[in-house]
Scaffold this motif. Structure first.
Motif, PDB file in Angstrom:
ATOM      1  N   LEU A 202       0.844  -1.197   0.000  1.00 48.52           N
ATOM      2  CA  LEU A 202       0.000   0.000   0.000  1.00 48.52           C
ATOM      3  C   LEU A 202       0.875   1.240   0.000  1.00 48.52           C
ATOM      4  O   LEU A 202       1.803   1.360   0.804  1.00 48.52           O
ATOM      5  CB  LEU A 202      -0.918   0.013   1.233  1.00 48.52           C
ATOM      6  CG  LEU A 202      -1.792   1.271   1.405  1.00 48.52           C
ATOM      7  CD1 LEU A 202      -2.820   1.378   0.276  1.00 48.52           C
ATOM      8  CD2 LEU A 202      -2.487   1.272   2.765  1.00 48.52           C
ATOM      9  N   ARG A 203       0.564   2.154  -0.914  1.00 44.96           N
ATOM     10  CA  ARG A 203       1.202   3.467  -0.942  1.00 44.96           C
ATOM     11  C   ARG A 203       0.114   4.530  -0.895  1.00 44.96           C
ATOM     12  O   ARG A 203      -1.001   4.320  -1.384  1.00 44.96           O
ATOM     13  CB  ARG A 203       2.029   3.659  -2.217  1.00 44.96           C
ATOM     14  CG  ARG A 203       3.042   2.592  -2.471  1.00 44.96           C
ATOM     15  CD  ARG A 203       3.915   2.906  -3.680  1.00 44.96           C
ATOM     16  NE  ARG A 203       3.167   2.964  -4.927  1.00 44.96           N
ATOM     17  CZ  ARG A 203       3.724   3.154  -6.128  1.00 44.96           C
ATOM     18  NH1 ARG A 203       5.039   3.319  -6.225  1.00 44.96           N
ATOM     19  NH2 ARG A 203       2.990   3.186  -7.237  1.00 44.96           N
ATOM     20  N   LEU A 204       0.426   5.674  -0.311  1.00 41.76           N
ATOM     21  CA  LEU A 204      -0.496   6.806  -0.260  1.00 41.76           C
ATOM     22  C   LEU A 204       0.032   7.915  -1.160  1.00 41.76           C
ATOM     23  O   LEU A 204       1.162   8.381  -0.985  1.00 41.76           O
ATOM     24  CB  LEU A 204      -0.650   7.326   1.163  1.00 41.76           C
ATOM     25  CG  LEU A 204      -1.105   6.318   2.227  1.00 41.76           C
ATOM     26  CD1 LEU A 204      -1.215   7.010   3.576  1.00 41.76           C
ATOM     27  CD2 LEU A 204      -2.431   5.666   1.845  1.00 41.76           C
ATOM     28  N   LYS A 205      -0.770   8.335  -2.111  1.00 40.33           N
ATOM     29  CA  LYS A 205      -0.439   9.473  -2.972  1.00 40.33           C
ATOM     30  C   LYS A 205      -1.063  10.699  -2.329  1.00 40.33           C
ATOM     31  O   LYS A 205      -2.286  10.884  -2.370  1.00 40.33           O
ATOM     32  CB  LYS A 205      -0.999   9.222  -4.385  1.00 40.33           C
ATOM     33  CG  LYS A 205      -0.779  10.361  -5.381  1.00 40.33           C
ATOM     34  CD  LYS A 205       0.689  10.586  -5.661  1.00 40.33           C
ATOM     35  CE  LYS A 205       0.843  11.514  -6.884  1.00 40.33           C
ATOM     36  NZ  LYS A 205       2.196  12.110  -6.932  1.00 40.33           N
ATOM     37  N   ARG A 206      -0.229  11.557  -1.715  1.00 39.14           N
ATOM     38  CA  ARG A 206      -0.707  12.609  -0.833  1.00 39.14           C
ATOM     39  C   ARG A 206      -1.163  13.860  -1.608  1.00 39.14           C
ATOM     40  O   ARG A 206      -0.624  14.951  -1.467  1.00 39.14           O
ATOM     41  CB  ARG A 206       0.377  12.961   0.181  1.00 39.14           C
ATOM     42  CG  ARG A 206       0.744  11.848   1.154  1.00 39.14           C
ATOM     43  CD  ARG A 206      -0.389  11.542   2.137  1.00 39.14           C
ATOM     44  NE  ARG A 206      -0.857  12.701   2.846  1.00 39.14           N
ATOM     45  CZ  ARG A 206      -0.298  13.209   3.960  1.00 39.14           C
ATOM     46  NH1 ARG A 206       0.762  12.638   4.476  1.00 39.14           N
ATOM     47  NH2 ARG A 206      -0.801  14.279   4.539  1.00 39.14           N
ATOM     48  N   ASP A 207      -2.212  13.687  -2.402  1.00 37.32           N
ATOM     49  CA  ASP A 207      -2.770  14.836  -3.111  1.00 37.32           C
ATOM     50  C   ASP A 207      -3.459  15.819  -2.174  1.00 37.32           C
ATOM     51  O   ASP A 207      -3.790  16.934  -2.581  1.00 37.32           O
ATOM     52  CB  ASP A 207      -3.747  14.370  -4.199  1.00 37.32           C
ATOM     53  CG  ASP A 207      -3.093  14.252  -5.565  1.00 37.32           C
ATOM     54  OD1 ASP A 207      -1.854  14.119  -5.614  1.00 37.32           O
ATOM     55  OD2 ASP A 207      -3.811  14.275  -6.584  1.00 37.32           O
ATOM     56  N   ASP A 208      -3.670  15.416  -0.917  1.00 38.32           N
ATOM     57  CA  ASP A 208      -4.215  16.362   0.051  1.00 38.32           C
ATOM     58  C   ASP A 208      -3.244  17.505   0.324  1.00 38.32           C
ATOM     59  O   ASP A 208      -3.638  18.560   0.840  1.00 38.32           O
ATOM     60  CB  ASP A 208      -4.582  15.659   1.356  1.00 38.32           C
ATOM     61  CG  ASP A 208      -3.414  14.865   1.956  1.00 38.32           C
ATOM     62  OD1 ASP A 208      -2.686  14.202   1.195  1.00 38.32           O
ATOM     63  OD2 ASP A 208      -3.234  14.904   3.181  1.00 38.32           O
ATOM     64  N   LEU A 209      -1.971  17.319  -0.030  1.00 37.89           N
ATOM     65  CA  LEU A 209      -0.952  18.350   0.186  1.00 37.89           C
ATOM     66  C   LEU A 209      -0.703  19.196  -1.055  1.00 37.89           C
ATOM     67  O   LEU A 209       0.207  20.026  -1.066  1.00 37.89           O
ATOM     68  CB  LEU A 209       0.369  17.686   0.616  1.00 37.89           C
ATOM     69  CG  LEU A 209       0.300  16.795   1.858  1.00 37.89           C
ATOM     70  CD1 LEU A 209       1.653  16.139   2.105  1.00 37.89           C
ATOM     71  CD2 LEU A 209      -0.139  17.600   3.072  1.00 37.89           C
ATOM     72  N   LEU A 210      -1.507  19.022  -2.087  1.00 39.37           N
ATOM     73  CA  LEU A 210      -1.205  19.592  -3.397  1.00 39.37           C
ATOM     74  C   LEU A 210      -1.240  21.114  -3.426  1.00 39.37           C
ATOM     75  O   LEU A 210      -0.389  21.758  -4.042  1.00 39.37           O
ATOM     76  CB  LEU A 210      -2.194  19.019  -4.431  1.00 39.37           C
ATOM     77  CG  LEU A 210      -1.842  19.143  -5.900  1.00 39.37           C
ATOM     78  CD1 LEU A 210      -2.534  18.055  -6.699  1.00 39.37           C
ATOM     79  CD2 LEU A 210      -2.240  20.494  -6.465  1.00 39.37           C
TER      80      LEU A 210
END
Length: 302
Positions: free
Chosen positions: A26-34
């Protein structure tokens, strides 16, 4: 002036027991930080539409959303930064005379004019927007670029198609995953994947079977001139419906935050992560699968 986005957004490995036991990464793509004011998938979907608005000489944006719509806030903030007017048509006539919640206050602080519609009038208005007929909106509000509910149109899907390009070494073991409200982000991800990789969307609303699939296919035709067969939508983890956050889901999100130090937005991202955990535990993924969960937004303020 609109601040630049943080691109590419961080990609974080996430070691978690249920996935490890299933032999799944599992990886998290942190688009919440975009972006500080237009976060996550909202920036990806809005950026090409904003460029088109400026290029076409529009001075006003009009769009739609519910009482806590991230999309409304994002459009308001982006329009304000670019010196554009914005109008938000809000679902729920009864909200007009009530004190504004934090989300609607934020939209108004960014200069958005709000108009509150009955649910029937809202359905009719979003339906007209979906046909591309802006006559009625322009009669009421003047010349404007009409953005659909959730911001999902062909340009939005094209914007979201950049996500896979930020993920290294995608191949047949990869499944790139996102929550699905209106389908634009999933459509873009699927279109941007290399051969062999797949996309999985988790519906956050109840009763979307068939409808959401048709929307994604429509966005593919409109944005890319073809349909894709490398994606699917899970409809079993909506938590009771749009905006519903049952106690079990809230507890899952709180525990995930505690273990991994990542803030979890409840109405979209928590449903995505809980669905992936359930599917992994049920053996839905072949061992060796690598999941990338796109964290599409920030939690609501306390």
């Amino acid at each position: 002036m609109l601040e630049p986005a943080l691109l590419p957004t961080p990609l974080v490995d996430c070691t978690d027991g249920v996935f490890t036991r299933a032999g799944v990464g599992l990886r998290l793509k942190r688009d919440d930080l975009l972006h500080p004011t237009v976060p996550g998938n909202k920036w990806r979907k809005l950026a090409p539409n904003l460029a088109a608005a400026v290029e076409q000489g529009h001075t006003r944006l009009l769009t739609f959303g519910g009482a806590y719509s991230t999309h409304l806030r994002a459009v308001a903030a982006a329009a304000d930064a670019l010196g554009l007017e914005s109008v938000g048509l809000v679902r729920g006539e009864e909200l007009a005379d009530r004190p504004r919640n934090w989300s609607l206050r934020a939209a108004e602080r960014s200069g958005m004019r709000l108009e509150f519609l009955t649910r029937a009038a809202y359905r009719e208005a979003t339906g007209r927007a979906g046909t591309g007929d802006g006559t009625e909106f322009q009669r009421r509000w003047g010349r404007c670029l009409v953005l659909p509910e959730g911001g999902s149109n062909a340009l939005a899907a094209i914007g979201a198609a950049a996500i896979p390009a930020e993920l290294p070494d995608l191949d047949g073991r990869d499944v790139v995953c996102c929550p699905v409200g209106t389908g634009g982000t999933l459509a873009g991800i699927a279109a941007g994947l290399p051969p062999g990789a797949r996309a999985l969307g988790v519906a956050v609303l109840r009763g979307g079977e068939g409808y959401l699939e048709a929307e994604v296919a429509r966005l593919h035709r409109a944005g890319f001139g073809r349909e894709f067969a490398n994606w699917r939508i899970d409809h079993a983890h909506h938590g009771g419906g749009y905006g519903k956050v049952p106690a079990e889901l809230a507890a899952f999100a709180t525990e995930f935050e505690r273990r991994h130090g990542v803030p979890v937005e409840r109405r979209y991202v928590a449903k995505l992560l809980a669905a992936l955990a359930d599917l992994a535990a049920a053996g839905a993924f072949v061992p060796g699968t690598r999941l990338t969960a796109v964290v599409t937004g920030l939690p609501d303020p306390e």
